[in-house]
Scaffold this active site. Structure first.
Site, short mmCIF file in Angstrom:
data_model
loop_
_atom_site.label_atom_id
_atom_site.label_comp_id
_atom_site.label_asym_id
_atom_site.label_seq_id
_atom_site.Cartn_x
_atom_site.Cartn_y
_atom_site.Cartn_z
N LYS A 88 -5.53 6.73 2.80
CA LYS A 88 -4.84 7.81 1.87
C LYS A 88 -5.05 7.29 0.40
CE LYS A 88 0.09 6.74 1.45
NZ LYS A 88 1.35 7.31 1.77
N ASP A 89 -5.40 6.23 -0.02
CA ASP A 89 -5.59 5.66 -1.35
C ASP A 89 -6.87 5.98 -1.79
OD1 ASP A 89 -2.99 4.96 -1.66
OD2 ASP A 89 -3.50 3.03 -0.98
N ARG A 139 4.02 14.85 -3.07
CA ARG A 139 4.34 15.55 -1.82
C ARG A 139 5.74 15.17 -1.22
NH1 ARG A 139 3.97 12.95 2.91
NH2 ARG A 139 3.41 11.11 1.95
N ARG A 140 6.12 14.10 -1.47
CA ARG A 140 7.40 13.70 -0.72
C ARG A 140 8.40 14.50 -1.50
NH1 ARG A 140 5.53 7.41 0.28
NH2 ARG A 140 4.83 7.79 2.32
N ARG A 157 8.56 2.48 -7.72
CA ARG A 157 7.20 1.85 -7.45
C ARG A 157 6.97 0.53 -7.02
NH1 ARG A 157 2.88 3.22 -10.59
NH2 ARG A 157 1.90 1.90 -9.30
N ARG A 163 9.60 -2.06 -3.05
CA ARG A 163 10.57 -1.00 -2.77
C ARG A 163 11.80 -1.15 -2.02
NH1 ARG A 163 6.01 3.82 -2.24
NH2 ARG A 163 4.30 2.69 -3.00
N CYS A 254 -5.25 13.28 -5.09
CA CYS A 254 -4.10 12.37 -4.48
C CYS A 254 -2.78 12.90 -5.05
CB CYS A 254 -4.19 10.87 -4.72
SG CYS A 254 -4.15 10.37 -6.35
N1 LIG Z 1 1.10 4.93 -1.57
C1 LIG Z 1 0.85 3.85 -1.31
C2 LIG Z 1 0.41 3.58 0.07
N2 LIG Z 1 -0.64 3.60 0.42
C3 LIG Z 1 -0.72 3.37 1.86
C4 LIG Z 1 0.24 2.74 2.37
C5 LIG Z 1 0.70 2.42 3.54
C6 LIG Z 1 0.59 3.37 4.76
C7 LIG Z 1 -0.81 3.94 5.07
O1 LIG Z 1 -2.04 3.08 5.51
O2 LIG Z 1 -0.93 5.15 5.02
C8 LIG Z 1 1.17 3.03 1.17
C9 LIG Z 1 2.74 2.94 1.14
C10 LIG Z 1 3.43 4.07 1.49
O3 LIG Z 1 3.23 5.47 1.11
O4 LIG Z 1 4.54 4.04 2.09
#
Ligand SMILES: NCc1[nH]cc(CCC(=O)O)c1CC(=O)O
Length: 339
Positions: A88-89, A139-140, A157, A163, A254
């Protein structure tokens, strides 16, 4: 100069330094070791710009490659051979000399609610009006504004551990945070999960690629491509190709308030199909475009084509206007902060 993996005995895996990144790297390392014991393996970990800067809200960064660029430079330079990311990153467009390999089996892709220690709430719907939800994700934030307009949202953050401690601190403003299930499960923090969120129980859809690993290699590295083909998981690979194609087509990057939910289903004839739900929500939650479509996905090409089809359906449902407004507001903000 870069050495193709075929002429070397050691494969170097690049990763960020966070606990989660190292755990995920070990999943790939273990699978490769098991399937290809003839190679030596080495892990090279590095703190990226994204790890080092935890004060600026993610959405305020202009560069999209915060987590990936420095490791990609090392791979292009030959110091590492493969990079393990949280998919996702990973931006939807990679440097021209890099590509993603097949994905390994996906961890739970859903978002979860984590309630502050000591508070009694069991679900998002029980959180009282005016409570603060911690998240830095647009998004959230947008989906919360749409489905839970009585709740407030505030940035939080840092990595997952940070967190959670910000949430639990005595003077914390937060009643709860929203996180990805995958990170918590991989870190053995399942007991912190209060509720798994989905389209049916809360209207909360997850991020493109969430819960999956992004395994990046040099484009010409056929040796590592073949190795990853062996440890890859086709259902995951096709799902995430479709999701990333959707995001790429919408060009939101993103920071798009885009949620997805994909699952493999059987149609009336018993044939396996990929179902994708997706939603684009304006930041205030007032505007929303959503679609649910099924398709026969049997190849990388048909997966990517399906992503484009879903994107077009979302635009037809109004997603284009929502994304354009967000772009215009961003442009205005950068003008006003520049002076
Ligand atoms: N935004 C950062 C991020 N990038 C990947 C994860 C972990 C979960 C994944 O692999 O998708 C997270 C933390 C989160 O959003 O809680």
């Amino acid at each position: 100069m870069s050495t193709p993996a075929s002429t070397q005995k050691t494969i170097t895996i690049g990763t960020r330094k966070s606990k989660l990144a190292l755990l995920q790297t070990n999943l790939v390392l273990d699978a490769l070791k098991k399937a290809f014991p003839q190679y030596e393996y080495k892990v090279f970990s590095k703190e990226t710009a994204g790890d080092l800067n935890t004060t600026i809200a993610l959405r305020d960064f202009t560069t999209k490659n915060l987590w990936t660029e420095e490791l990609e430079e090392l791979m292009i330079g030959g110091q590492v051979d493969v990079i393990v990311h949280s998919l996702k990153d990973v931006p939807t467009t990679l440097p021209s000399s890099c590509k993603l390999g097949p994905s390994m089996p996906r961890e739970d892709s859903r978002d979860v609610l984590v309630v502050k220690q000591g508070l009694p709430y069991k679900s998002l719907s029980e959180i009282p009006a005016g409570s603060v939800v911690g998240t830095s994700s647009i998004r959230r934030t947008a989906q919360l504004a749409r489905n839970y307009p009585h709740l407030k949202v505030q940035d939080v953050r840092g990595n997952i551990g940070t967190r959670l401690s910000k949430l639990d601190a005595e003077d914390s403003p937060y009643a709860c945070v929203i996180l990805a299930a995958a990170g918590l499960l991989r870190l053995d923090l399942e007991d912190r999960i209060t509720q798994y969120l989905d389209s049916k129980n809360s209207g909360m859809l997850y991020a493109v690629g969430q819960g999956a690993l992004g395994i990046e290699i040099r484009k010409e590295d056929t040796v590592l491509q073949d190795m990853l083909d062996t440890i890859g998981h086709q259902d995951t690979t096709f799902s995430v190709l479709a999701e990333r194609s959707l995001l790429r087509t919408l060009e939101g990057g993103c920071s798009a308030p885009l949620g997805v939910e994909t699952e493999w289903v059987q149609n009336a004839q018993g044939a396996k199909q990929l179902r994708m739900r997706s939603v684009v929500v304006s930041v205030d939650g007032k505007e929303c475009a959503q679609v649910e479509l099924d398709a026969d996905v049997t190849s990388a090409e048909s997966a990517e084509a399906f992503g484009i089809t879903v994107a077009k359906a979302l635009v037809a449902d109004g997603a284009g206007d929502i994304l354009e407004t967000i772009q215009q507001n961003k442009a205005k903000e950068s003008v006003s902060t520049a002076v």
